[in-house]
Design a protein around this motif. Structure first.
Motif, mmCIF file in Angstrom:
data_model
loop_
_atom_site.group_PDB
_atom_site.id
_atom_site.type_symbol
_atom_site.label_atom_id
_atom_site.label_comp_id
_atom_site.label_asym_id
_atom_site.label_seq_id
_atom_site.Cartn_x
_atom_site.Cartn_y
_atom_site.Cartn_z
ATOM 1 N N GLY A 1 11.617 7.759 15.848
ATOM 2 C CA GLY A 1 10.181 7.889 16.048
ATOM 3 C C GLY A 1 9.420 8.320 14.821
ATOM 4 N N SER A 2 10.103 8.663 13.745
ATOM 5 C CA SER A 2 9.436 9.120 12.535
ATOM 6 C C SER A 2 8.924 7.941 11.723
ATOM 7 C CB SER A 2 10.391 9.951 11.681
ATOM 8 O OG SER A 2 9.774 10.336 10.468
ATOM 9 N N THR A 3 7.867 8.178 10.957
ATOM 10 C CA THR A 3 7.311 7.128 10.103
ATOM 11 C C THR A 3 7.729 7.290 8.649
ATOM 12 O OG1 THR A 3 5.272 8.402 9.798
ATOM 13 C CG2 THR A 3 5.314 6.797 11.601
ATOM 14 N N GLU A 4 8.360 8.397 8.302
ATOM 15 C CA GLU A 4 8.830 8.618 6.945
ATOM 16 C C GLU A 4 10.342 8.788 6.950
ATOM 17 O OE1 GLU A 4 7.238 8.471 4.089
ATOM 18 O OE2 GLU A 4 5.364 7.939 5.112
ATOM 19 N N PRO A 5 11.047 8.200 5.992
ATOM 20 C CA PRO A 5 12.509 8.305 5.983
ATOM 21 C C PRO A 5 12.977 9.692 5.576
ATOM 22 C CG PRO A 5 11.748 7.126 4.039
ATOM 23 C CD PRO A 5 10.539 7.351 4.898
ATOM 24 N N TYR A 6 14.025 10.155 6.222
ATOM 25 C CA TYR A 6 14.626 11.415 5.805
ATOM 26 C C TYR A 6 15.655 11.190 4.711
ATOM 27 C CZ TYR A 6 18.864 10.472 8.611
ATOM 28 O OH TYR A 6 20.020 9.938 9.124
ATOM 29 N N ALA A 7 15.990 9.908 4.468
ATOM 30 C CA ALA A 7 16.911 9.589 3.383
ATOM 31 C C ALA A 7 16.630 8.187 2.870
ATOM 32 C CB ALA A 7 18.359 9.683 3.854
ATOM 33 N N LYS A 8 16.534 8.079 1.542
ATOM 34 C CA LYS A 8 16.413 6.790 0.885
ATOM 35 C C LYS A 8 17.664 6.598 0.051
ATOM 36 C CE LYS A 8 13.428 3.991 -2.089
ATOM 37 N NZ LYS A 8 12.148 3.939 -2.848
ATOM 38 N N ILE A 9 18.553 5.755 0.539
ATOM 39 C CA ILE A 9 19.871 5.575 -0.074
ATOM 40 C C ILE A 9 19.872 4.283 -0.878
ATOM 41 C CG2 ILE A 9 22.340 5.343 0.369
ATOM 42 C CD1 ILE A 9 21.776 6.702 3.115
ATOM 43 N N ARG A 10 19.844 4.409 -2.173
ATOM 44 C CA ARG A 10 19.911 3.219 -3.009
ATOM 45 C C ARG A 10 21.357 2.717 -3.010
ATOM 46 N NH1 ARG A 10 17.112 2.133 -8.870
ATOM 47 N NH2 ARG A 10 18.163 0.152 -9.334
ATOM 48 N N ILE A 11 21.536 1.470 -2.579
ATOM 49 C CA ILE A 11 22.887 0.901 -2.503
ATOM 50 C C ILE A 11 23.397 0.684 -3.929
ATOM 51 C CG2 ILE A 11 24.282 -1.019 -1.667
ATOM 52 C CD1 ILE A 11 22.275 -1.380 0.584
#
Length: 712
Positions: A74-84
Motif C-alpha cells: 500500500g505504500s507509494t515510496e519504496p523501502y528499498a531500491k536494489i540495483r541489480i
C-alpha cells in the motif's frame, strides 16, 4: 521440500552468494536494508516464489541499469531500491534472487536508467516506477472504480501458483459443435435483478452456471479480463460516472482483473477466475478470453508510463521514423507484435493462461495488427500468426480472429493459418441483418452467408469452420434494439451522439424505441425469432450476445464502452418476462445439436442430395436471384448410426405471404414441420415435428419454417 511460505517447490535448493545494502523510505524515514542475494534464473520471467527466496527476472535492450523497487503493501515510496548488479545480467536479461522475503509483506516495481531520446523512441527515466511486463498480479486495482493508477500506485505482487485442479478435465468441444456466448463478466450479474450474492464478479458467473447450461451454449467468450484501468478518461455525464467498462485498455497481460473478484486475493490473485473456469468446464462449457495484443493503456506521446514505454519503448511499440506512435489500433499506440521479443511475450502470455488457468480459447481483438511488420506494413506470412497456429501448448485452444484493424487492414477470409484460425464474419452480420429486416433482394448473398460463406473462406470452411457467425456482439445494437431503432441513441455517452457507427442495418418496425403497440411488439419478436433460427441453422460457429436470449435492450446505444450501469447490465427480470423467447433460443440450440448435418459434412445421404444445397421457391431451381422473395437451404447426410439427417430451412423475409415447394424425398420419407416462427398459436417449436400433407407450404409474411425428413 517446503519453502517458508508453505509451498512445495521442486527447484534445487540454492544459497545466497552476495550481500546488497539498499536504501529507501519507510514511515517517512530513510532506512537501509540488507539483502542476501545471488544471480537469478534467467529464463524464469517475472517474479517467482522459490525455496526461501523470490526470483526476479526482466529484460531491456536499451537500459544502462535496472533497479528493483520493493514497497511495503500500500505504500507509494519504496523501502528499498536494489540495483541489480551488472554481473547478474546475461545479454539483455537481468535476474536476481532475493532471500528472506515474505511475499505477503511487499509489492514491487522497476526503475530503469538509459538514454532519453524521444526521436529515437528511447524513453528511459529512472523516476518512473514501472510495472513488470510479466507481473502476475497488479496492486491497487481490486476495488472497481477506485483510481490508483494516476496516483502512481501501479505495482506488482508475487502470486502463489499452487491452485489444485484436482481431476478436473477440459471439454475439448469439437469446433463444429461450438456455440459461443459473448459475455461481460461484470455486466452479467452486477444488476440487483440477478439475485447473485457475488454480483459483478467471477463468482457471480459461477452462481449462474446453471443458466448457461440450461441455455445450451458450449462456450463463453469473456470480454477482456486481463488487468485494465477502468478509470481511463472517466467522466461524469448527467450525474453518472462513466468508466472504461469494456476493458480493452490492458495494463498487464499476465494478471487477471482483480476488480472482478468478490474478495481481495492477496498473493493468490486469479483463484476465483480459476474456480469459475473449472466449474464451467465441469459443466461442459469452455472459456475463451478476448485478448488485446494490438495496443496498451499507455496511449500515445501524452499517455502514462506504466510499463512497456519505460522498458523498451522502441521495441514494444510501432514507431514512426521520428519516434511517434503508429496508431493502427485507434487507441493511441500499436504493439509491435512481430518483433521477436514481443512475439515471445505474446506466446508466453497465451501459454501461461492455457497452462495455469486452463483457458480453452482466445479471441484476438483487431487481429490484423498481428500481421503487420515493424513499420506497419502487412506481412505475407506473419511469423506470429503461424507460430500461434502451430504452438504445441495451444494446439487444442480455439483461436478466433477479429480480422481487421483501425488502420484499414481487412483480412476476413484471408487471415487463416494452417486451418487453425476462425474469424469473426462481419459480412455475415451485415448481410443477415439486412435480410432479416426485409431486404429480400439480398437473398443470393444471404444464402452464401448461411451456408458457410464459402465464397469468402473457400470449401475448406466445410470442415475447418473458419467463420464465426454473429448478428450482434458487444459492439453495436442488441438483437432487441436491432428491430427497435433505426438510428443510434448514444447521448448518454456524452459526445452529443457523435460516437458509434451510423450504419447499423437496423429497422424499428415502424416505431422508434419502446412502444406499447402490440402489433409492433409482435413483429419485433417474430424478426428476433427469425434471426435466432437463421443464426443457429447457419453453417459455421454461431455466437450469441449476452442477453439476446431474453430480449435485453441497451436503449438504442450502440457504443456502450463507458456505460457501467443498467444500460449495459443484464436485466434478469427479463428471464421471466420473456420466458417464451428464452425457451425458443434453448429449443433451437438443442435442435442444432440434434441435427449435425447443419454444422458439418456427415456421410453422404442415401438420397444423393449434396451436403448443402440452396433452392428458390421451386426446389428444382437451385440458383436464387435478387428477385426471389422466398428461398431455402437444405442440409443432408447420414449420422454414424446410419440415420438420415435431412433439414430444410425455408425463409420468407418478404412482407407478404409466399409459397415454397419442398424438395422431393424418396419413398419411405416425408417432411415434418419442426419450427414455424409465425405460428398462429404462438407455438413456434415442435418437440415432435408435425408431418405435412403436401410438398407445397404457404409461408406467413416475414417468417421462417424448418422441416425435417422423417420416416413415413
Amino acid at each position: 521440500m517446503n519453502n517458508k511460505n508453505g509451498e512445495e517447490n521442486n527447484l534445487q535448493y540454492i544459497f545466497p552468494t552476495d550481500v546488497i545494502f539498499a536504501s529507501g523510505v519507510r514511515d517517512g524515514h530513510e532506512i537501509t536494508t540488507r539483502f542476501d542475494v545471488r544471480h537469478g534464473i534467467y529464463d524464469l520471467n517475472g517474479a517467482t516464489l522459490l525455496n526461501d527466496g523470490v526470483n526476479f527476472t526482466c529484460y531491456s535492450s536499451g537500459a544502462t541499469s535496472v533497479s528493483l523497487l520493493l514497497f511495503d503493501r500500500g505504500s507509494t515510496e519504496p523501502y528499498a531500491k536494489i540495483r541489480i548488479p551488472e554481473k547478474y545480467r546475461i545479454g539483455d536479461v537481468y535476474s536476481i534472487i532475493i532471500f528472506g522475503l515474505n511475499i505477503e509483506e511487499f509489492e514491487y516495481a522497476y526503475s530503469l536508467t538509459g538514454p532519453w531520446e524521444p526521436q529515437k523512441g528511447l524513453l528511459f527515466d529512472e523516476k518512473n516506477y514501472l510495472l513488470d511486463p510479466y507481473a502476475r498480479a497488479v496492486t491497487g486495482q481490486s476495488k472497481w472504480g477506485q483510481d490508483n493508477i494516476s496516483k502512481g500506485n501501479t505495482k506488482a505482487r508475487v502470486v502463489r501458483n499452487d491452485y489444485d485442479w484436482g481431476s478436473s478435465l477440459q471439454p475439448h468441444t469439437p469446433i463444429e459443435d461450438v456455440i459461443i456466448y459473448e459475455m461481460h463478466v461484470r455486466g452479467f450479474t452486477k444488476s440487483e435483478t440477478s439475485g447473485a450474492v457475488k454480483k459483478g464478479t467471477f463468482g457471480g458467473v459461477i452462481e449462474k452456471a446453471y443458466y448457461l447450461r440450461a441455455l445450451g451454449v458450449t462456450a463463453v467468450e469473456l470480454l477482456p479480463v486481463f488487468e485494465f484501468d477502468e478509470n481511463m478518461e472517466n467522466r461524469v455525464v448527467d450525474g453518472k460516472k462513466l468508466l472504461d467498462y469494456w476493458g480493452y485498455n490492458t495494463i498487464s497481460f499476465f494478471a487477471p482483473n482483480t476488480g472482478y473478484t468478490y474478495q481481495v486475493e492477496y498473493n493468490r490473485e486469479g483463484t476465483e477466475l480459476k474456480d469459475m473456469i473449472r466449474i464451467l468446464n465441469q459443466s461442459g462449457i469452455e472459456v475463451y478470453l478476448d485478448v488485446v495484443f494490438n495496443h496498451t493503456a499507455e496511449g500515445n506521446e501524452k499517455g502514462p508510463f506504466l510499463s512497456f514505454k519505460g522498458f523498451d519503448n522502441n521495441i514494444y511499440y510501432m514507431l514512426t521514423p521520428d519516434g511517434k506512435y503508429y496508431n493502427f489500433s485507434g487507441c493511441g499506440n500499436t504493439i509491435n507484435c512481430n518483433h521477436p521479443v514481443v512475439q515471445q511475450l505474446i506466446v508466453d502470455c497465451l501459454r501461461y493462461w492455457a497452462i495455469n488457468y486452463r483457458v480453452n480459447g482466445f479471441r484476438f481483438d483487431l487481429a490484423s495488427i498481428l500481421g503487420r511488420s515493424e513499420d506497419g506494413s502487412p506481412m505475407t506470412h506473419p511469423p506470429l500468426i503461424e507460430r500461434l497456429a502451430n504452438d504445441p501448448i495451444l494446439k487444442e485452444c480455439k483461436l478466433i480472429a477479429e480480422a481487421w484493424d483501425a488502420g484499414g487492414m481487412y483480412q476476413v477470409g484471408s487471415f487463416n493459418a494452417s486451418n487453425r484460425w476462425s474469424e469473426w464474419n462481419d459480412k455475415y452480420r451485415d448481410c443477415i441483418r439486412d435480410y432479416m429486416k426485409g431486404d429480400f433482394w439480398r437473398a443470393p448473398e444471404a444464402l452464401q452467408r448461411i451456408t458457410g460463406s464459402r465464397d469468402i473462406f473457400g470449401n475448406k470452411n466445410a470442415e475447418a469452420l473458419s467463420t464465426v457467425n454473429f448478428i450482434t456482439c458487444h459492439d453495436g445494437f442488441t438483437l432487441m434494439d436491432l428491430f427497435s431503432y433505426n438510428t443510434k441513441h448514444n447521448e448518454a455517452n456524452g459526445y452529443d451522439n457523435r460516437d458509434g457507427i451510423d450504419d447499423n442495418h437496423s429497422w424499428n418496425c415502424g416505431v422508434e424505441g419502446e412502444t406499447d403497440d402490440k402489433k409492433v411488439i409482435d413483429l419485433r419478436m417474430r424478426l428476433i425469432r427469425n434471426s435466432v433460427v437463421t443464426l443457429m441453422l447457419s453453417r459455421g460457429i454461431p455466437m450469441i450476445l449476452m442477453g439476446d436470449e431474453i430480449g435485453r435492450t441497451k436503449k438504442g446505444n450502440n457504443n456502450t464502452f463507458c456505460q457501467d450501469n443498467e444500460i449495459s447490465w443484464m436485466n434478469w427480470n427479463l428471464v421471466e418476462e420473456n420466458e417464451e423467447l428464452f425457451n425458443f433460443w434453448r429449443n433451437v440450440i438443442s435442435f442444432r445439436k440434434k441435427h449435425p448435418s447443419i454444422s458439418r459434412n456427415l456421410e453422404p445421404s442415401a438420397t444423393n442430395y449434396p451436403y448443402i444445397s440452396t433452392h428458390a421457391a421451386d426446389p428444382a431451381r437451385t440458383e436464387v436471384t435478387s428477385d426471389d422473395r422466398v428461398c431455402g437451404v437444405m442440409y443432408a447426410g447420414r449420422k454414424k448410426d446410419g440415420e438420415e439427417d435431412i433439414v430444410f430451412l425455408a425463409i420468407n423475409v418478404h412482407w407478404e405471404y409466399n409459397k415454397i415447394k419442398l424438395p422431393p424425398l424418396p419413398g419411405g420419407y416425408r417432411w415434418a414441420l419442426a419450427i414455424n416462427t409465425a405460428d398462429s398459436d404462438d407455438y413456434w417449436f415442435y418437440d415432435m415435428p408435425v408431418p405435412i400433407g403436401s410438398d407445397e407450404y404457404e409461408m406467413n409474411y416475414r417468417s421462417i419454417a424448418v422441416f425435417v425428413a422423417i420416416c413415413s
